[in-house]
Write an enzyme that holds these catalytic residues in place. Structure first.
Site, PDB file in Angstrom:
ATOM      1  N   HIS A  64      18.066  51.574  33.909  1.00 21.17           N
ATOM      2  CA  HIS A  64      18.729  51.179  35.160  1.00 21.17           C
ATOM      3  C   HIS A  64      20.102  50.579  34.860  1.00 21.17           C
ATOM      4  O   HIS A  64      20.405  50.204  33.722  1.00 21.17           O
ATOM      5  CB  HIS A  64      17.865  50.178  35.942  1.00 21.17           C
ATOM      6  CG  HIS A  64      17.586  48.898  35.219  1.00 21.17           C
ATOM      7  ND1 HIS A  64      18.510  47.876  35.127  1.00 21.17           N
ATOM      8  CD2 HIS A  64      16.461  48.466  34.580  1.00 21.17           C
ATOM      9  CE1 HIS A  64      17.977  46.864  34.447  1.00 21.17           C
ATOM     10  NE2 HIS A  64      16.725  47.195  34.101  1.00 21.17           N
ATOM     11  N   CYS A 111      13.467  46.714  29.650  1.00 21.91           N
ATOM     12  CA  CYS A 111      14.166  47.884  30.175  1.00 21.91           C
ATOM     13  C   CYS A 111      15.440  48.169  29.383  1.00 21.91           C
ATOM     14  O   CYS A 111      15.913  47.336  28.606  1.00 21.91           O
ATOM     15  CB  CYS A 111      14.513  47.684  31.646  1.00 21.91           C
ATOM     16  SG  CYS A 111      13.088  47.757  32.737  1.00 21.91           S
TER      17      CYS A 111
END
Length: 469
Positions: A405, A426
């Site tokens: 992301h 992430c």
């Protein structure tokens, strides 16, 4: 004419009576016809010489033994065999009934004593040709595959002898005064149980050849698995009616083996890393994962239909290519060691960029493995126990909340930032680069995550079947 007939009849009766009287006189001194004493034939021998005749019966006795392509003889003198009547015994016969003894047996049992040297007997037996040379074991007739069809291979009679039974029969024959022992007739050879004319065997080979007329092919694009001949027949069993039907347990085991060979889910892959060359990548949710139960049902049905067919396994999870390189030519490559990402599409490098991954020093290291994009989302919040972050682009790559992301709150990417200021796991990417990645990525796209700073193993681990997530 009447006188002639009268005198002829009288003459015949006289002759018959004379013969009868001669017989009566003769059998006063000799044993009647069909007289046996202790199974020995003593017919027409002198009664007065009973002991001498009986005791000398085996002086020159020789037992002939006939077998498969072998003839032998056994002398009783080799093991000092003697059969002696005990004294003081008599046999009473009525000589006037001699004519009736021609048609009826007279058997008597007198006390007698049989002696022989047992060790010499065993030594004599062991010296026979039957027990020399190579012993060929009997073999049942059986079904074999000759490269084209199934046939019945004839039984092997062999030459193995039941030695204990043989020894018993030899003594029995000697005791009874029988001079020829045929091993076949007395069933002294060990024998096969199943012969080539067996009805069951012939019915089964007929069924097997019917099943041998088709094959099943599993297509894996650049590889094929063909089930035929003996392997195909091994997937059947015989039911209570003697018919060959698919054996689901065997079929399931075959499907497991097939999955173990071709499934790639959670497996280990060879991967050609950008700027590094061949490496190994272990684990991850990307790959082929066979549905064992449904594929078993599929194969059972094909076996029941007995027609040649090409099948594709039924999968719980699929990948982009069924070839040995199941990633195909479109994937994302993520190197935690260099904190750098590459996106390839149809074999061409579309973009590359630095990133910040999870902080391993806080037990938030980004998991390694071949993952996949399983969703594409925009403008959403990512939340955790101690954070809530808004992102414009979100590409989850595993089932533990890790994904790619944008990270508008960061000004720097790459280098060693992840070791001190890493994410919760992430892969944080600069916003414009992330938009480009989002636009070129697709659901199901492989994401290869590795760490070039870690040592590589020298051998590739085989990918295996996984039963549950």
């Amino acid at each position: 004419m009447k006188k002639f007939f009268k005198y002829s009849t009288a003459f015949i009766l006289f002759v018959v009576f004379a013969i009868y009287l001669a017989g009566v006189f003769y059998f006063k001194s000799y044993f009647l016809p069909n007289t046996k004493i202790n199974e020995r034939d003593m017919s027409f021998t002198q009664i007065a010489e009973l002991y001498e005749n009986y005791n000398s019966l085996h002086d020159d006795f020789e037992l002939k033994i006939v077998g498969r392509d072998v003839k032998e003889s056994l002398k009783l003198s080799d093991f000092e065999y003697r059969d002696t009547l005990e004294r003081g015994q008599t046999v009473k016969q009525n000589p006037t009934l001699w004519i009736f003894s021609l048609f009826a047996k007279k058997e008597y049992n007198l006390d007698h004593k049989i002696t022989y040297d047992n060790q010499k007997f065993l030594d004599t037996i062991n010296k026979l040709d039957f027990f020399k040379g190579e012993t060929v074991e009997p073999e049942n007739a059986k079904i074999v595959f000759n490269g084209r069809r199934f046939i019945i291979e004839k039984e092997v009679l062999g030459n193995k002898i039941n030695k204990k039974l043989f020894e018993e029969k030899v003594l029995d024959y000697i005791n009874e005064g029988r001079k020829t022992l045929n091993l076949e007739d007395e069933e002294i050879y060990y024998s096969p149980i199943v012969f080539s004319d067996d009805t069951y065997l012939n019915n089964k080979v007929s069924q097997m050849n019917k099943l041998n007329s088709f094959e099943i092919t599993y297509d894996f694009e650049d590889r094929k698995e063909v089930i035929k001949n003996e392997e195909l027949l091994s997937l059947y069993r015989e039911n209570d009616e003697g018919l060959l039907v698919p054996d689901r347990d065997r079929v399931k085991e075959y499907v497991r083996t097939l999955a173990g060979k071709y499934d790639t889910y959670m497996g280990t892959r060879d991967f050609y890393a950008t700027g590094l060359g061949p490496i190994k990548v272990e684990g991850g949710i990307y790959g082929w994962w066979t549905d064992i139960e449904k594929t078993t049902d599929q194969l059972v049905k094909a076996l029941e239909n007995t027609e040649s067919v090409t099948l594709i396994p039924i999968y719980r999870l699929t990948a982009n290519s069924r070839t040995l390189n199941d990633l195909g030519n479109s994937y994302i490559e993520v190197d935690l060691g260099r904190q750098h990402l590459w996106l390839y599409k149809e074999g061409e490098l579309v973009l590359e960029t630095d990133f910040v991954s999870g902080n391993p020093n806080r037990e938030n290291g980004t998991p390694l493995g071949t993952e996949k994009i399983w969703s594409k989302e925009t403008k959403r919040y990512l939340t955790g126990e101690d954070y809530k972050s808004f992102v414009d682009y979100w590409l989850p790559i595993n089932w533990k909340g890790v994904g790619l992301h944008d990270a508008s709150w960061r000004n720097e990417f790459g280098g060693d930032l992840y070791l001190t200021n890493g994410s919760h796991g992430c892969i944080n990417i600069e916003s414009s680069a992330m938009k480009n990645i989002y636009d070129n990525a697709f659901v199901g796209m492989g994401v290869v995550v590795y760490d070039s700073s870690l040592p590589q193993e020298s051998e590739v681990v085989e990918m295996g079947v996984v039963e549950s997530p």
